[in-house]
Write an enzyme that holds these catalytic residues in place. Structure first.
Site, PDB file in Angstrom:
ATOM      1  N   ASP A 170     -12.818  -7.015 -14.424  1.00 55.37           N
ATOM      2  CA  ASP A 170     -13.483  -6.819 -13.814  1.00 55.37           C
ATOM      3  C   ASP A 170     -13.871  -5.401 -14.839  1.00 55.37           C
ATOM      4  O   ASP A 170     -15.037  -4.975 -14.981  1.00 55.37           O
ATOM      5  CB  ASP A 170     -14.260  -7.026 -12.602  1.00 55.37           C
ATOM      6  CG  ASP A 170     -15.316  -6.651 -12.810  1.00 55.37           C
ATOM      7  OD1 ASP A 170     -17.112  -7.410 -12.732  1.00 55.37           O
ATOM      8  OD2 ASP A 170     -15.806  -6.500 -11.777  1.00 55.37           O
ATOM      9  N   GLU A 193     -15.308   0.707 -21.341  1.00 55.31           N
ATOM     10  CA  GLU A 193     -16.541  -0.038 -21.548  1.00 55.31           C
ATOM     11  C   GLU A 193     -17.249   0.147 -21.939  1.00 55.31           C
ATOM     12  O   GLU A 193     -17.381   1.576 -21.842  1.00 55.31           O
ATOM     13  CB  GLU A 193     -16.893  -0.789 -20.074  1.00 55.31           C
ATOM     14  CG  GLU A 193     -15.545  -0.834 -19.322  1.00 55.31           C
ATOM     15  CD  GLU A 193     -15.690  -0.595 -17.550  1.00 55.31           C
ATOM     16  OE1 GLU A 193     -16.831  -1.101 -17.359  1.00 55.31           O
ATOM     17  OE2 GLU A 193     -14.688  -1.657 -16.959  1.00 55.31           O
ATOM     18  N   ASP A 223       1.081  -0.891   0.051  1.00 46.10           N
ATOM     19  CA  ASP A 223      -0.287  -0.222   0.533  1.00 46.10           C
ATOM     20  C   ASP A 223       1.029   1.292   0.145  1.00 46.10           C
ATOM     21  O   ASP A 223       2.218   1.095  -0.050  1.00 46.10           O
ATOM     22  CB  ASP A 223      -0.690   0.015   0.893  1.00 46.10           C
ATOM     23  CG  ASP A 223      -1.945   1.197   0.983  1.00 46.10           C
ATOM     24  OD1 ASP A 223      -3.152   0.404   0.928  1.00 46.10           O
ATOM     25  OD2 ASP A 223      -2.038   2.088   1.172  1.00 46.10           O
ATOM     26  N   HIS A 247     -17.834  -5.861 -15.695  1.00 44.55           N
ATOM     27  CA  HIS A 247     -17.764  -4.551 -14.396  1.00 44.55           C
ATOM     28  C   HIS A 247     -18.793  -4.968 -13.138  1.00 44.55           C
ATOM     29  O   HIS A 247     -19.975  -3.980 -12.628  1.00 44.55           O
ATOM     30  CB  HIS A 247     -18.221  -3.680 -15.002  1.00 44.55           C
ATOM     31  CG  HIS A 247     -17.272  -2.040 -13.725  1.00 44.55           C
ATOM     32  ND1 HIS A 247     -16.346  -0.949 -14.521  1.00 44.55           N
ATOM     33  CD2 HIS A 247     -17.411  -2.443 -12.356  1.00 44.55           C
ATOM     34  CE1 HIS A 247     -16.689  -0.169 -13.646  1.00 44.55           C
ATOM     35  NE2 HIS A 247     -16.867  -0.941 -12.288  1.00 44.55           N
ATOM     36  N   ILE A 248     -18.656  -6.178 -13.368  1.00 44.10           N
ATOM     37  CA  ILE A 248     -19.796  -6.492 -11.615  1.00 44.10           C
ATOM     38  C   ILE A 248     -19.548  -6.847 -10.318  1.00 44.10           C
ATOM     39  O   ILE A 248     -20.395  -7.703  -9.558  1.00 44.10           O
ATOM     40  CB  ILE A 248     -20.643  -7.661 -12.217  1.00 44.10           C
ATOM     41  CG1 ILE A 248     -20.196  -8.994 -13.014  1.00 44.10           C
ATOM     42  CG2 ILE A 248     -21.832  -7.303 -13.168  1.00 44.10           C
ATOM     43  CD1 ILE A 248     -19.700 -10.005 -12.325  1.00 44.10           C
ATOM     44  N   GLY A 249     -18.170  -6.136 -10.002  1.00 44.71           N
ATOM     45  CA  GLY A 249     -17.443  -6.967  -8.631  1.00 44.71           C
ATOM     46  C   GLY A 249     -18.586  -6.757  -7.829  1.00 44.71           C
ATOM     47  O   GLY A 249     -18.661  -6.764  -6.590  1.00 44.71           O
ATOM     48  N   GLY A 250     -19.782  -5.120  -7.454  1.00 39.72           N
ATOM     49  CA  GLY A 250     -20.215  -5.168  -6.798  1.00 39.72           C
ATOM     50  C   GLY A 250     -21.823  -4.970  -6.902  1.00 39.72           C
ATOM     51  O   GLY A 250     -22.077  -4.650  -6.229  1.00 39.72           O
ATOM     52  N   ALA A 299     -10.199  -6.559 -10.147  1.00 42.09           N
ATOM     53  CA  ALA A 299     -11.458  -5.306 -10.067  1.00 42.09           C
ATOM     54  C   ALA A 299     -11.031  -4.344  -9.190  1.00 42.09           C
ATOM     55  O   ALA A 299     -11.957  -4.230  -8.678  1.00 42.09           O
ATOM     56  CB  ALA A 299     -11.575  -6.695  -9.295  1.00 42.09           C
ATOM     57  N   ALA A 300     -10.508  -3.681  -9.707  1.00 44.85           N
ATOM     58  CA  ALA A 300     -10.016  -2.124  -9.537  1.00 44.85           C
ATOM     59  C   ALA A 300     -10.696  -1.402 -10.203  1.00 44.85           C
ATOM     60  O   ALA A 300     -11.652  -0.847  -9.904  1.00 44.85           O
ATOM     61  CB  ALA A 300      -8.944  -2.008  -8.913  1.00 44.85           C
TER      62      ALA A 300
END
Length: 408
Positions: free
Chosen positions: A263, A268, A180, A291-294, A237-238
């Site tokens: 993702d 897109e 990080d 783009h369905i991570g959430g 997936a970021a």
């Protein structure tokens, strides 16, 4: 508590099929002037619709550019019912005195679960085996098929999602390392490493969980893929802008990376009718998701609650806590007072000018809080209810004023 503009006059424009929880929160708070549209609008239609809106709620497809926002003369708040805010010109919104709210935590579990599931699928070679069977084949083999137990997962970005993934991965017996930009307290037995290069060289599977900022744009390209372990795996997936897709395709083609799960993409489709184009489509060992991570019912329900509640708190109290582009102010109400919200250009002397004007007019300030961000200052003041009209008149005369509201 009533506002200077009655609640039935405050108009909410909600786009892209937001969860019913958002409507319920608004309606329970007394807001019923709500237009709820199930899809994104093209630019011209959006400009027309936004002209009369006081609040707008969107997801990722609606683009609130400076041009669009400059047509929104009544707009006082924007809600992104998702984590990302790239679809909004945050600087333009702040310049116009409009705070932007999002839901940075509500879908973290959904994303973390998806990433862990993809890690397991990649290690078992499921994407290729699934494709083979769909084509009539029967590739029953244990080659390159492994348990995730004992493998090292390298998490790039140890925020809300990365840290939750850390806990889930460790519960499966994985070793967790993370990198990080700042020092973060590890959860469980996770270990922070000193650099991205160190993480890439140690991890069996690398997963990105970083925001879209200049330092993360195309942070994974040929040089970084070359630093990864031979036969490792990669997940993003970021943000789509974090990865140079052509370089990832080259790493997959060479066999340096045995598989990937992606993702999010640099470009897109704007709708389901537009074809998705990517050099990754040809690889059976790559999981591609839109783009369905959430995108789970649980996450969308939580997001609806979180962002709509921020709308209500700002509309009712002037509370901008957690706004992504705006000074954060949150103070309790004083009894027998009216609240004034003053958004102004951030230049020296505005506060002293206001205090002097109020003193000369005999207006007593019961509570006061000022915060600034960028070129904008946000001042929240409670004054005696008998003085509120005079106070409002004084604030309107301050040259640096962008906009002013009164809550009473």
């Amino acid at each position: 508590m009533a506002l200077s503009l009655q609640k039935d006059k405050i108009r909410f424009l909600l786009l892209e099929g937001l969860h019913d929880n958002a409507l319920k929160v608004l309606e329970d708070a007394g807001y019923h002037n709500i237009e709820n549209i199930s899809h994104a609008l093209d630019k011209e239609e959006l400009i027309e619709k936004i002209k009369d809106a006081h609040f707008i709620g969107i997801r990722s497809r609606t683009q609130l550019t400076r041009d669009v926002l400059e047509h929104a003369n009544k707009l006082i708040g924007i809600g992104c019912f998702c984590i990302g805010t790239n679809q909004v010109d945050l600087d333009a919104a702040r310049d116009l005195g409009i705070p932007v709210f999002n839901a940075p935590f509500s879908n973290t579990r959904s994303v973390a679960e998806l990433v862990l599931a993809e890690a397991i699928m990649l290690y078992r070679g499921i994407p290729e085996k699934n494709a083979t069977v769909h084509r009539g084949g029967w590739g029953k083999s244990a080659t390159n098929s492994h348990e995730v137990r004992g493998k090292t997962i390298g998490i790039v970005g140890y925020g809300s999602i990365g840290s939750q993934l850390s806990v889930l991965a460790e519960s499966f017996g994985m070793k967790v390392i993370y990198h990080d930009a700042v020092t973060k307290l590890p959860l469980g037995n996770a270990v922070q490493v000193g650099s991205l290069e160190e993480l890439l060289s140690m991890a069996d599977i690398v997963t990105l969980h970083v925001p879209d900022v200049p330092s993360t744009r195309y942070m994974m390209k040929a040089e970084q893929f070359a630093q990864m372990k031979e036969g490792s795996y990669f997940i993003n997936a970021a943000r789509g802008t974090c990865v140079e897709i052509d370089d990832l395709a080259d790493a997959l083609e060479s066999g340096k990376i045995l598989g990937a799960a992606i993702d999010v993409f640099p470009k897109e489709p704007k709708s389901a009718d537009e074809e998705f184009e990517s050099p990754l489509r040809k690889f059976d060992n790559v999981i591609l998701t839109p783009h369905i991570g959430g995108s789970t019912q649980e996450a969308q329900a939580n997001i609806g609650l979180e962002v709509a509640d921020k709308f209500v708190r700002y509309s009712d109290q002037g509370d901008t806590a957690t706004a992504v582009n705006f000074p954060e102010v949150s103070i309790p109400f004083k009894e027998n007072s009216h609240r004034l919200l003053h958004i102004h250009k951030n230049v020296p002397g505005v506060l002293s000018q206001i205090n002097r004007l109020f003193a000369e007019a005999g207006i007593n300030i019961l509570a006061q809080s000022l915060m600034t961000e960028g070129d904008v200052g946000y001042l929240v003041m409670d004054v005696d209810y008998n003085d509120s009209t005079a106070a409002l008149d004084q604030l309107k005369d301050v040259e640096e004023t962008i906009r002013v509201r009164i809550l009473f």
